[in-house]
Enzyme design. Structure first.
Site, PDB file in Angstrom:
ATOM      1  N   ALA A  29       0.777  -1.360  -0.138  1.00  0.00           N
ATOM      2  CA  ALA A  29      -0.079   0.024  -0.025  1.00  0.00           C
ATOM      3  C   ALA A  29       0.738   1.308   0.361  1.00  0.00           C
ATOM      4  CB  ALA A  29      -0.903  -0.007   1.451  1.00  0.00           C
TER       5      ALA A  29
ATOM      6  N   GLY B  48       0.606  -5.203   0.768  1.00  0.00           N
ATOM      7  CA  GLY B  48      -0.596  -5.135  -0.146  1.00  0.00           C
ATOM      8  C   GLY B  48      -0.183  -5.828  -1.423  1.00  0.00           C
TER       9      GLY B  48
ATOM     10  N   GLU C 294      -0.445  -9.545  -0.811  1.00  0.00           N
ATOM     11  CA  GLU C 294      -1.680  -9.933  -0.561  1.00  0.00           C
ATOM     12  C   GLU C 294      -2.477  -9.889  -2.000  1.00  0.00           C
ATOM     13  OE1 GLU C 294      -1.864  -6.714   2.210  1.00  0.00           O
ATOM     14  OE2 GLU C 294      -2.770  -7.869   3.579  1.00  0.00           O
TER      15      GLU C 294
ATOM     16  N   GLU D  73       4.457  -4.848   7.346  1.00  0.00           N
ATOM     17  CA  GLU D  73       3.617  -3.916   7.813  1.00  0.00           C
ATOM     18  C   GLU D  73       4.061  -3.963   9.267  1.00  0.00           C
ATOM     19  OE1 GLU D  73       2.295  -6.395   5.919  1.00  0.00           O
ATOM     20  OE2 GLU D  73       0.920  -5.533   4.591  1.00  0.00           O
TER      21      GLU D  73
HETATM   22  N1  CAA Z   1       4.611   3.256  -0.579  1.00  0.00           N
HETATM   23  C1  CAA Z   1       5.211   4.310  -1.207  1.00  0.00           C
HETATM   24  N2  CAA Z   1       6.257   4.461  -1.588  1.00  0.00           N
HETATM   25  C2  CAA Z   1       6.995   3.359  -1.933  1.00  0.00           C
HETATM   26  C3  CAA Z   1       6.527   2.133  -1.281  1.00  0.00           C
HETATM   27  C4  CAA Z   1       5.237   1.991  -0.657  1.00  0.00           C
HETATM   28  N3  CAA Z   1       4.758   0.807  -0.126  1.00  0.00           N
HETATM   29  N4  CAA Z   1       7.575   1.339  -1.648  1.00  0.00           N
HETATM   30  C5  CAA Z   1       8.393   2.036  -2.172  1.00  0.00           C
HETATM   31  N5  CAA Z   1       8.138   3.332  -2.398  1.00  0.00           N
HETATM   32  C6  CAA Z   1       9.138   4.472  -2.948  1.00  0.00           C
HETATM   33  C7  CAA Z   1       9.957   4.767  -2.079  1.00  0.00           C
HETATM   34  O1  CAA Z   1       9.802   5.673  -1.304  1.00  0.00           O
HETATM   35  C8  CAA Z   1      10.728   5.418  -3.167  1.00  0.00           C
HETATM   36  O2  CAA Z   1      10.486   6.805  -3.685  1.00  0.00           O
HETATM   37  P1  CAA Z   1      11.353   7.848  -3.803  1.00  0.00           P
HETATM   38  O3  CAA Z   1      12.468   7.645  -5.115  1.00  0.00           O
HETATM   39  O4  CAA Z   1      10.496   9.139  -4.413  1.00  0.00           O
HETATM   40  O5  CAA Z   1      12.138   8.203  -2.775  1.00  0.00           O
HETATM   41  C9  CAA Z   1      10.805   4.531  -4.544  1.00  0.00           C
HETATM   42  O6  CAA Z   1       9.734   3.794  -4.359  1.00  0.00           O
HETATM   43  C10 CAA Z   1      11.826   3.471  -4.441  1.00  0.00           C
HETATM   44  O7  CAA Z   1      12.033   2.769  -3.124  1.00  0.00           O
HETATM   45  P2  CAA Z   1      13.427   2.583  -2.389  1.00  0.00           P
HETATM   46  O8  CAA Z   1      14.116   3.848  -2.583  1.00  0.00           O
HETATM   47  O9  CAA Z   1      13.169   2.384  -0.845  1.00  0.00           O
HETATM   48  O10 CAA Z   1      14.150   1.303  -3.029  1.00  0.00           O
HETATM   49  P3  CAA Z   1      14.748   0.310  -2.489  1.00  0.00           P
HETATM   50  O11 CAA Z   1      15.322  -0.756  -3.568  1.00  0.00           O
HETATM   51  O12 CAA Z   1      15.803   1.020  -1.554  1.00  0.00           O
HETATM   52  O13 CAA Z   1      13.981  -0.472  -1.546  1.00  0.00           O
HETATM   53  C11 CAA Z   1      12.031  -1.559  -0.766  1.00  0.00           C
HETATM   54  C12 CAA Z   1      13.083  -1.419  -2.147  1.00  0.00           C
HETATM   55  C13 CAA Z   1      12.582  -2.728  -0.075  1.00  0.00           C
HETATM   56  C14 CAA Z   1      10.827  -2.515  -1.395  1.00  0.00           C
HETATM   57  C15 CAA Z   1      11.703  -0.495   0.050  1.00  0.00           C
HETATM   58  O14 CAA Z   1      11.221   0.378  -0.979  1.00  0.00           O
HETATM   59  C16 CAA Z   1      10.231  -0.862   0.962  1.00  0.00           C
HETATM   60  O15 CAA Z   1      10.737  -1.464   2.000  1.00  0.00           O
HETATM   61  N6  CAA Z   1       9.225  -0.577   0.629  1.00  0.00           N
HETATM   62  C17 CAA Z   1       8.102  -0.409   1.599  1.00  0.00           C
HETATM   63  C18 CAA Z   1       7.500  -1.898   1.526  1.00  0.00           C
HETATM   64  C19 CAA Z   1       6.365  -1.801   2.687  1.00  0.00           C
HETATM   65  O16 CAA Z   1       6.713  -1.584   3.876  1.00  0.00           O
HETATM   66  N7  CAA Z   1       5.213  -2.400   2.210  1.00  0.00           N
HETATM   67  C20 CAA Z   1       4.005  -2.423   2.902  1.00  0.00           C
HETATM   68  C21 CAA Z   1       3.328  -1.278   2.880  1.00  0.00           C
HETATM   69  S1  CAA Z   1       1.946  -1.216   4.110  1.00  0.00           S
HETATM   70  C22 CAA Z   1       0.648  -2.259   3.253  1.00  0.00           C
HETATM   71  O17 CAA Z   1       1.047  -2.796   2.273  1.00  0.00           O
HETATM   72  C23 CAA Z   1      -0.417  -2.490   4.232  1.00  0.00           C
HETATM   73  C24 CAA Z   1      -1.504  -3.491   3.723  1.00  0.00           C
HETATM   74  O18 CAA Z   1      -1.481  -4.623   3.937  1.00  0.00           O
HETATM   75  C25 CAA Z   1      -2.576  -2.855   2.931  1.00  0.00           C
END
Ligand code: CAA
Length: 263
Positions: free
Chosen positions: A66, A111, A114, A134
């Site tokens: 998400a 998400g 999921e 999460e």
């Molecule tokens: N939401 C919003 N933006 C996201 C994102 C997310 N879930 N995942 C990645 N991005 C964005 C980053 O903010 C970044 O944007 P900028 O270039 O503008 O800074 C861009 O995508 C690239 O990401 P990274 O620089 O972080 O890339 P990385 O290779 O260093 O890391 C990653 C990759 C490990 C996937 C890391 O991006 C990450 O941990 N992302 C979040 C994953 C996460 O926590 N997902 C769960 C979300 S909550 C959810 O999903 C709840 C539910 O069940 C509904």
């Protein structure tokens, strides 16, 4: 219908939804979820669509979850609405009367994991990473992870994944029964489309019966599940496909399934 956050096209009876926000690793904001829901609806209403493939744009992510950028301003009511939207869209994917393949080319987190779990089965690249991170944001999965993941991998492993937030690779996901097949990154797309095209030529009534019997039977006790199977088995014989399949076998030719209920 035109979309801003996804791509939707139909290739030879196979619908393809591509989540298309590669700069945000295809993270799901409400607009993107709404568009996925609309495309799922569109695919379900198009007579020529027999199979759906869901994938992510770019070579890094399927869907990284998400969209976290929306979280700081969310109150509990909005969080509930957001969770409900995800659940509704994913339930619509599951309710499609034909196979849905998750083609996971990279990160499938939160998400995104999921979303893949809502598909009938998952084909993954060797580079794919799965996880429910999460917990590291102080929240829990909101689009079905605690439920669908548990049904696939069991309570203890689902708890471990949701409590630690650790990511697992494609091979481990396959060993757990989460992923059906793993391919090299170069082979993933063609192999997915090959399976999708082959499913598109099978009997529609029987495919729907497999999907519904396994999904509904999986949530029922054994006796109720077996009764569902008997009913679905008999329903197949009301379709022209059952006659065609048997006749083609006996005549030593390939079947040509029409999906009709009358001869
Ligand atoms: N939401 C919003 N933006 C996201 C994102 C997310 N879930 N995942 C990645 N991005 C964005 C980053 O903010 C970044 O944007 P900028 O270039 O503008 O800074 C861009 O995508 C690239 O990401 P990274 O620089 O972080 O890339 P990385 O290779 O260093 O890391 C990653 C990759 C490990 C996937 C890391 O991006 C990450 O941990 N992302 C979040 C994953 C996460 O926590 N997902 C769960 C979300 S909550 C959810 O999903 C709840 C539910 O069940 C509904």
């Amino acid at each position: 219908m035109s979309y801003e956050n996804i791509l939707y096209e139909v290739q030879d009876n196979v619908g393809v939804i591509t989540v298309n926000r590669p700069k945000a690793l295809n993270a799901l904001n409400p607009d993107t979820l709404h568009e996925i829901g609309q495309a799922v609806n569109q695919a379900g209403n198009e007579e020529n669509v027999r199979v759906l493939v869901i994938t992510g744009a770019g070579d890094k992510a399927f869907v990284a979850g998400a969209d976290i950028s929306k979280f700081p301003e969310m109150n509990p009511l909005q969080a509930r609405q957001f969770s409900q939207l995800g659940h509704e869209v994913y339930a619509a994917i599951e309710a499609l009367p034909f196979p849905v393949i998750g083609c996971v080319n990279g990160f499938a987190l939160g998400g995104g994991c999921e979303l893949a779990l809502a598909c009938d089965f998952i084909y993954a690249s060797e580079k794919a990473q799965f996880g429910q991170p999460e917990i590291n944001l102080g929240i829990i999965p909101g689009f079905g992870g605690t439920q669908r993941l548990t049904r696939l991998v069991g309570r203890a492993k689902a708890k471990e994944l949701c409590m630690t937030g650790e990511q697992i690779g494609a091979q481990e996901a396959k060993d757990l029964g989460l992923v059906a097949k793993v391919f090299s990154p170069d082979a993933l797309w063609d192999s997915t489309m090959e399976t999708a095209s082959s499913l598109a030529k099978k009997g529609r009534v029987a495919l729907r019966a497999v999907k519904q019997t396994i999904d509904r039977g999986g949530d029922a006790d054994l006796h109720a599940g077996c009764t569902l199977e008997m009913d679905a088995f008999s329903t197949c014989f009301a379709s022209g496909d059952a006659m065609e399949g048997a006749r083609a076998f006996l005549e030593k030719r390939k079947p040509s399934f029409s999906g009709s209920f009358t001869e």
